[in-house]
Enzyme design. Structure first.
Site, PDB file in Angstrom:
ATOM      1  N   HIS A 131       0.826  -1.217   0.000  1.00 44.04           N
ATOM      2  CA  HIS A 131       0.000   0.000   0.000  1.00 44.04           C
ATOM      3  C   HIS A 131       0.860   1.267   0.000  1.00 44.04           C
ATOM      4  O   HIS A 131       0.516   2.266   0.639  1.00 44.04           O
ATOM      5  CB  HIS A 131      -0.940   0.036   1.210  1.00 44.04           C
ATOM      6  N   ASN A 203     -10.389  -2.592   2.686  1.00 42.75           N
ATOM      7  CA  ASN A 203     -10.068  -2.661   1.256  1.00 42.75           C
ATOM      8  C   ASN A 203     -11.333  -2.438   0.437  1.00 42.75           C
ATOM      9  O   ASN A 203     -12.436  -2.467   0.983  1.00 42.75           O
ATOM     10  CB  ASN A 203      -9.499  -4.037   0.891  1.00 42.75           C
ATOM     11  N   HIS A 395      -3.738   0.812  12.283  1.00 38.70           N
ATOM     12  CA  HIS A 395      -3.522  -0.469  12.959  1.00 38.70           C
ATOM     13  C   HIS A 395      -4.878  -1.082  13.285  1.00 38.70           C
ATOM     14  O   HIS A 395      -5.701  -0.436  13.944  1.00 38.70           O
ATOM     15  CB  HIS A 395      -2.736  -0.240  14.252  1.00 38.70           C
ATOM     16  N   TYR A 418       1.191  -4.579  11.793  1.00 38.56           N
ATOM     17  CA  TYR A 418       1.191  -3.133  11.517  1.00 38.56           C
ATOM     18  C   TYR A 418       2.146  -2.382  12.437  1.00 38.56           C
ATOM     19  O   TYR A 418       2.958  -1.574  12.003  1.00 38.56           O
ATOM     20  CB  TYR A 418      -0.231  -2.573  11.607  1.00 38.56           C
TER      21      TYR A 418
HETATM   22  C1  HEM Z   1      -8.201  -8.266   5.124  1.00 34.20           C
HETATM   23  C2  HEM Z   1      -6.966  -8.174   4.834  1.00 34.20           C
HETATM   24  C3  HEM Z   1      -6.224  -6.885   4.755  1.00 34.20           C
HETATM   25  C4  HEM Z   1      -6.650  -5.623   4.530  1.00 34.20           C
HETATM   26  C5  HEM Z   1      -8.071  -5.156   4.299  1.00 34.20           C
HETATM   27  C6  HEM Z   1      -5.510  -4.753   4.576  1.00 34.20           C
HETATM   28  C7  HEM Z   1      -5.551  -3.398   4.384  1.00 34.20           C
HETATM   29  C8  HEM Z   1      -4.471  -2.565   4.442  1.00 34.20           C
HETATM   30  C9  HEM Z   1      -4.487  -1.169   4.145  1.00 34.20           C
HETATM   31  C10 HEM Z   1      -5.699  -0.364   3.738  1.00 34.20           C
HETATM   32  C11 HEM Z   1      -3.230  -0.709   4.295  1.00 34.20           C
HETATM   33  C12 HEM Z   1      -2.756   0.713   4.013  1.00 34.20           C
HETATM   34  C13 HEM Z   1      -2.782   1.501   5.254  1.00 34.20           C
HETATM   35  C14 HEM Z   1      -2.370   2.911   4.948  1.00 34.20           C
HETATM   36  O1  HEM Z   1      -3.064   3.566   4.140  1.00 34.20           O
HETATM   37  O2  HEM Z   1      -1.391   3.358   5.518  1.00 34.20           O
HETATM   38  C15 HEM Z   1      -2.429  -1.801   4.707  1.00 34.20           C
HETATM   39  C16 HEM Z   1      -1.086  -1.705   4.975  1.00 34.20           C
HETATM   40  C17 HEM Z   1      -0.372  -2.743   5.456  1.00 34.20           C
HETATM   41  N1  HEM Z   1      -0.817  -4.033   5.657  1.00 34.20           N
HETATM   42 FE1  HEM Z   1      -2.627  -4.746   5.332  1.00 34.20          FE
HETATM   43  N2  HEM Z   1      -4.403  -5.505   4.859  1.00 34.20           N
HETATM   44  C18 HEM Z   1      -4.804  -6.807   4.984  1.00 34.20           C
HETATM   45  C19 HEM Z   1      -4.045  -7.884   5.298  1.00 34.20           C
HETATM   46  C20 HEM Z   1      -2.796  -7.756   5.791  1.00 34.20           C
HETATM   47  C21 HEM Z   1      -2.059  -8.827   6.368  1.00 34.20           C
HETATM   48  C22 HEM Z   1      -2.541 -10.267   6.526  1.00 34.20           C
HETATM   49  C23 HEM Z   1      -0.871  -8.303   6.761  1.00 34.20           C
HETATM   50  C24 HEM Z   1       0.283  -8.987   7.452  1.00 34.20           C
HETATM   51  C25 HEM Z   1       0.230 -10.116   8.063  1.00 34.20           C
HETATM   52  C26 HEM Z   1      -0.855  -6.909   6.401  1.00 34.20           C
HETATM   53  C27 HEM Z   1       0.186  -6.046   6.590  1.00 34.20           C
HETATM   54  C28 HEM Z   1       0.208  -4.744   6.198  1.00 34.20           C
HETATM   55  C29 HEM Z   1       1.360  -3.895   6.347  1.00 34.20           C
HETATM   56  C30 HEM Z   1       2.713  -4.303   6.906  1.00 34.20           C
HETATM   57  C31 HEM Z   1       0.982  -2.622   5.872  1.00 34.20           C
HETATM   58  C32 HEM Z   1       1.845  -1.376   5.809  1.00 34.20           C
HETATM   59  C33 HEM Z   1       1.521  -0.551   7.023  1.00 34.20           C
HETATM   60  C34 HEM Z   1       2.409   0.667   7.192  1.00 34.20           C
HETATM   61  O3  HEM Z   1       3.523   0.686   6.673  1.00 34.20           O
HETATM   62  O4  HEM Z   1       1.972   1.584   7.888  1.00 34.20           O
HETATM   63  N3  HEM Z   1      -2.043  -6.616   5.830  1.00 34.20           N
HETATM   64  N4  HEM Z   1      -3.197  -2.928   4.788  1.00 34.20           N
END
Ligand code: HEM
Length: 753
Positions: A131, A203, A395, A418
Site C-alpha cells: 500500500h 479494502n 492499525h 502493523y
Molecule cells: C483483510 C486483509 C487486509 C486488509 C483489508 C488490509 C488493508 C491494508 C491497508 C488499507 C493498508 C494501508 C494503510 C495505509 O493507508 O497506511 C495496509 C497496509 C499494510 N498491511 Fe494490510 N491488509 C490486509 C491484510 C494484511 C495482512 C494479513 C498483513 C500482514 C500479516 C498486512 C500487513 C500490512 C502492512 C505491513 C501494511 C503497511 C503498514 C504501514 O507501513 O503503515 N495486511 N493494509
C-alpha cells in the site's frame, strides 16, 4: 458549485505582501497550486508565509499525549518572514556554502550547509511495504445512532460527530506508481474518537487472498516485481503472481474480484470499502454480536474500462489522487455511508452456513442486509502530503470500547504486523505522537523515551503499581468506559498448524461472484484473465490457472482458453449450487452525478452564447466543467483548462460539443492519425479522436448547433447515448439524465450471456 474562493481568501494577504502583476491568472480551477496567484517577478518585500488553501485541512493541534492545546488549527507550519536554521537563527544566504575564499574548499564549520544536506539525505522514509501508493483526506463521520443497540462505542451514538483521516491506496505498486493499475485498493479510516482512536483498515474488495496471515509474505512476494529484474511494477500480470494464486487456490475468490471491474475503479470516490474480517460488537450490558463493516459510496460503485485505465496510466498517472483533491476543492465532497451486517454471536461463528472467520468469504447482502450506521464526508485535503498521508499509521488493533476482534487467523496476524512495520517505517516507537496520529482522547500510558520522543513526561513512576506518583495512572472499570476484552470461550484443543475444514471450500463463492455479474461485466472478467495470463511466460502456470477457472464456470474457462489458444480442462471439483447476489453487480442502477467531469469542446470562432450558460449549469449540478479549446488562456472570458493537445477523453465522464472547431495551427494530420485521430479537413482531428474514444468507452456525448457536425464526421449520430438538441441547456438535461447510469451500457457488446 462554482467557487470564487481562491480570489477571496488570499486577496488581502497577497495585496499586502506580494508585488502585484498585471493579469495574474486566477481561475476557479480545482488543482491550481498555491493559495495565491504568483507574481511574474520574484517577490522581494519580506512578509509571513501565505495561508494554506481553503480546502486544506490539518491534524488537530494536540499534545503528544492527546490533550487539546487550544492552538487554532490555522497555525502555520512556518513562522515569520525570514529564512532560519532549524533552531531559528536567521540566515543571510542559502545559495552558497562557506568556503576558504571564493575558490577555496568548503569549510566543515558550515553548519547551515551540513544541516540542510543532512536533513535532505533523510527526507525519504522507507515506503510502506505494501500500500505504498496512496492519497489521504480529512473529514468527519456523523453517527445515525442505529448501532447503539449493538455497541457501547460512544462515537456511534446518535448525532455524534468524529473527525477522521482516510487514506486510499493501491497494494502492489511503489510510491511513485500509477493510480489506475489493476489492483486491490486500500480504504483505511482513522476515527479520532474521544474513547481512543478507531482504525478501520479496509479494502475495496470484501474478501482477501489468504485465510491466514502467515501467508501474507508469500502472496506479496508473488505479487511484487520479480526479484531479479524488479519488473513488472504495480502489476499482477506476471508469472510469480499467477504461479502462487493457482497453487494456493483460496486466493481464487479475491483474484476474480481483481479481474473484475472492481480492480480498476473510476475513482476513490466511487469505491465501496469492506472491513473484510468479522468483528465483534459489545453493548453496554456486555452482550455481543458479530458484524462486517461496509462503506457505501454516495456516488455508486463505478469503474474505468481497461483501455481507459491504460491511457490514464500514461496521460495522468496521478488520476485518482487528483480526482479526490479536485473534488474536495470544488466542494463536491465525497461521501460514504458506513453500514454493518449483523450476525448472532454463536459458538460456531457461522451464518447461513458461511464461516464468519474465513476472510475469503462474503455474506451476500440478500441474506444479511447492510444496515447504515453513519455517514463519512471528506471535506479537507492535506496541507502537507508527507506529514499527513505518508506518516499516518493505521492499525487494526486500534479499537474503542464496544468493538473487538474475532479469531479470524488473518486478523490475528495483522494485529502484530502493523505496529511492527511502523517501528521501522516511522523511525522508532513514538509514531503515535506524530501530529496526524495523535489521539483525541487523554493518553496516560507508561511508554517512555525512545527515538523522537515528543512528550515531556513528568512524574517518576511510569510503572504500576506505584505510590510515588500517587498511584496514577489508575485502571478504569466499566463505569469509566474501559475497553472490554470479550471473554470468548476458547475450546480446549491441541496446538496445531491447521485451518478449520470449512476453509477448504475455495470455489463456491468465486462461482457466486461470476454468476452475479451482468454480461458486460463477465466480458470484462474474461478479457482481464486473458490479458494477465497472456503476459505469463510459463505454460504450466497458464494451464494451472485455467484448471482453477474450470472449477468456477465452463463458459469463463472456455472463453479464456480460446484467448490463450489452450485446451479447456475439465473441472476437478463439482460446481456449487449458488444463488447469485445482484448487489455485487455495478450495472443496472442509477446514481447522482456529483463531481463528474464534463468536457466542453468550444470553437473560439463559433457561437459561445450557450457555453456560458451550460458551464454554469454543470457547476450548479455539482459537476465540474472543463473547457477544451484550440489554445490555452481564455475564450470569451472563460478559462480554457484543456487544449486539443492536452485534453483526452479519458479524463471526462461526458463530452459536450458546443462547436465544430477547424484544425488548429498545431494539428498535424499525419501525427494525429498515428494517435488514432481520423482525418478531416474541417474538424480538428483531435476533437474527432476525443469523440471516438468517448463513444468507444460508452460515455454520454452531447452536441448542439455546429457541434452536431462533429458527431456526423465521427459517424456516431443517432447511436445510443449520443444526444443532440436545439440548445445547450436542452442537451445538458438529457446528458445528465443518462450519466446517472455511469455509462451507456448498451454500447458494449458482450460475448457471453
Ligand atoms: C483483510 C486483509 C487486509 C486488509 C483489508 C488490509 C488493508 C491494508 C491497508 C488499507 C493498508 C494501508 C494503510 C495505509 O493507508 O497506511 C495496509 C497496509 C499494510 N498491511 Fe494490510 N491488509 C490486509 C491484510 C494484511 C495482512 C494479513 C498483513 C500482514 C500479516 C498486512 C500487513 C500490512 C502492512 C505491513 C501494511 C503497511 C503498514 C504501514 O507501513 O503503515 N495486511 N493494509
Amino acid at each position: 458549485m462554482e467557487s470564487s474562493k481562491p480570489t477571496q481568501i488570499v486577496k488581502g494577504v497577497v495585496e499586502a505582501a506580494v508585488e502585484k502583476v498585471g493579469d495574474a491568472l486566477t481561475p476557479d480551477v480545482p488543482g491550481a497550486p498555491g493559495s495565491a496567484p504568483p507574481p511574474l517577478k520574484e517577490p522581494t518585500t519580506p512578509h509571513g508565509p501565505l495561508p494554506p488553501k481553503d480546502e486544506q485541512g490539518a491534524p488537530d493541534t494536540r499534545t503528544p499525549t492527546g490533550a487539546e492545546t487550544g492552538v487554532p488549527k490555522i497555525a502555520k507550519g512556518q513562522q515569520g518572514a525570514y529564512l532560519t536554521t532549524a533552531n531559528g537563527a536567521r540566515l543571510r544566504d542559502t545559495d552558497h556554502s562557506l568556503k576558504a575564499g571564493p575558490r577555496g574548499p568548503v569549510l566543515l564549520q558550515d553548519h547551515h550547509l551540513r544541516e540542510k544536506i543532512t536533513h535532505f539525505d533523510h527526507e525519504r522514509i522507507p515506503e510502506r511495504v505494501v500500500h505504498a501508493r496512496g492519497a489521504g483526506a480529512h473529514g468527519t463521520f456523523v453517527a445515525y445512532g442505529t448501532a447503539e443497540e449493538v455497541t457501547r462505542a460512544g462515537f456511534l451514538k446518535k448525532g455524534r460527530e468524529t473527525p477522521v483521516f482516510v487514506r486510499f491506496s493501491t497494494v502492489l505498486g511503489s510510491r511513485g506508481s500509477a493510480d489506475t493499475v489493476r489492483d486491490t485498493r486500500g480504504f483505511a479510516t482513522k476515527f479520532y474518537t474521544d474513547e481512543g482512536t478507531f482504525d478501520l483498515v479496509a479494502n475495496n474488495i470484501p474478501v482477501f487472498f489468504i485465510q491466514d496471515a502467515i501467508k501474507f509474505p508469500d502472496v506479496i512476494h508473488a505479487g511484487k516485481p520479480h526479484p531479479d529484474r524488479e519488473i513488472p511494477q504495480a502489476q499482477s500480470a506476471h508469472d510469480t503472481f499467477w504461479d502462487f494464486v493457482s497453487l494456493h487456490t483460496e486466493a481464487q475468490h479475491h483474484t476474480m474480484w481483481n479481474m473484475s471491474d472492481r480492480g480498476i475503479p473510476r475513482s476513490y470516490r466511487t469505491m465501496e470499502g469492506f472491513g473484510v474480517h468479522t468483528f465483534r460488537m459489545v453493548d453496554e450490558a456486555g452482550a455481543t454480536v458479530l458484524v462486517k463493516f461496509h462503506w457505501k459510496p454516495k456516488l455508486g460503485v463505478h469503474s474505468l474500462t481497461w483501455e481507459e485505465a491504460q491511457l490514464i496510466g500514461g496521460i495522468d498517472p496521478d488520476y485518482h489522487r487528483r480526482d479526490l483533491y479536485d473534488a474536495i476543492e470544488a466542494g463536491a465532497f465525497p461521501e460514504w455511508e458506513l453500514g454493518i451486517q449483523v450476525f448472532p454471536d454463536t459458538p460456531e461463528e457461522t451464518f447461513a452456513g458461511i464461516d464468519l472467520l474465513d476472510p475469503t468469504k462474503i455474506v451476500p447482502e440478500e441474506l444479511a442486509p447492510v444496515q447504515p450506521i453513519g455517514k463519512l464526508t471528506l471535506n479537507k485535503t492535506p496541507r502537507n502530503f508527507f506529514a499527513e498521508t505518508e506518516q499516518v499509521a493505521f492499525h487494526v488493533g486500534h479499537l474503542p470500547p464496544g468493538i473487538d476482534v474475532t479469531n479470524d487467523p488473518l486478523l490475528q496476524g495483522r494485529l502484530f504486523s502493523y505496529v511492527d512495520t511502523q517501528l521501522t517505517r516511522l523511525g522508532g516507537p513514538n509514531f503515535t505522537q506524530i501530529p496526524i496520529n495523535r489521539p483525541h482522547a487523554d493518553v496516560n500510558d507508561m511508554l517512555r523515551d525512545g527515538f523522537h520522543q515528543h512528550a515531556v513526561h513528568a512524574g517518576v513512576a511510569p510503572y504500576r503499581p506505584n505510590s510515588l506518583d500517587g498511584g496514577n495512572p489508575f485502571p478504569a472499570g466499566d463505569r469509566e468506559h474501559a475497553f472490554v476484552d470479550t471473554p470468548v470461550t476458547v475450546a480446549e484443543a491441541p496446538k496445531v498448524r491447521a485451518a478449520p475444514a470449512s476453509f477448504d471450500d475455495h470455489y463456491s463463492q468465486v462461482r457466486l461472484f461470476w454468476q452475479s455479474m451482468s454480461p458486460v461485466e463477465k466480458e470484462h472478467i474474461i478479457r482481464a484473465y486473458t490479458f494477465e495470463l497472456g503476459k505469463c511466460y510459463h505454460q504450466a502456470i497458464k494451464d494451472r490457472q485455467l484448471q482453477c477457472l474450470a472449477n468456477v464456470d465452463p463458459v469463463l474457462c472456455e472463453q479464456v482458453a480460446i484467448g490463450l489458444g489452450l485446451p479447456v480442462p475439465q473441472p476437478t471439483v463439482p460446481f456449487a449450487d449458488v444463488q447469485p447476489s445482484p448487489a455485487l453487480s455495478q450495472v443496472g442502477r442509477e446514481w447522482p452525478a456529483d463531481g463528474r467531469m464534463v468536457g466542453i469542446v468550444v470553437d473560439a470562432q463559433g457561437d459561445m452564447n450557450d457555453v456560458h450558460e451550460v458551464r454554469r449549469a454543470v457547476f450548479a449540478a455539482g459537476m465540474v466543467p472543463l473547457l477544451i479549446a484550440a489554445h490555452g488562456g481564455t475564450v470569451d472570458g472563460l478559462p480554457v483548462q484543456r487544449t486539443f493537445a492536452t485534453g483526452r477523453s479519458v479524463e471526462f465522464d461526458a463530452v459536450l460539443l458546443a462547436g465544430a472547431p477547424a484544425p488548429a495551427p498545431d494539428a498535424l494530420p499525419a501525427r494525429d492519425a498515428k494517435a488514432g485521430a481520423a482525418g478531416s479537413s474541417t474538424v480538428d482531428p483531435r476533437v474527432l479522436l476525443l469523440v471516438e474514444e468517448a463513444w468507444r468507452h460508452a460515455k454520454v456525448i452531447g452536441a448542439w448547433g455546429a457541434g452536431a457536425e462533429v458527431l456526423n464526421q465521427a459517424g456516431v449520430t443517432g447511436t445510443p447515448g449520443v444526444v443532440t438538441g436545439g440548445s445547450g441547456a436542452e442537451v445538458l438535461t438529457e446528458v445528465q439524465r443518462l450519466m446517472a447510469a455511469h455509462r451507456v451500457w448498451e454500447r458494449f457488446p458482450a460475448s457471453v450471456a
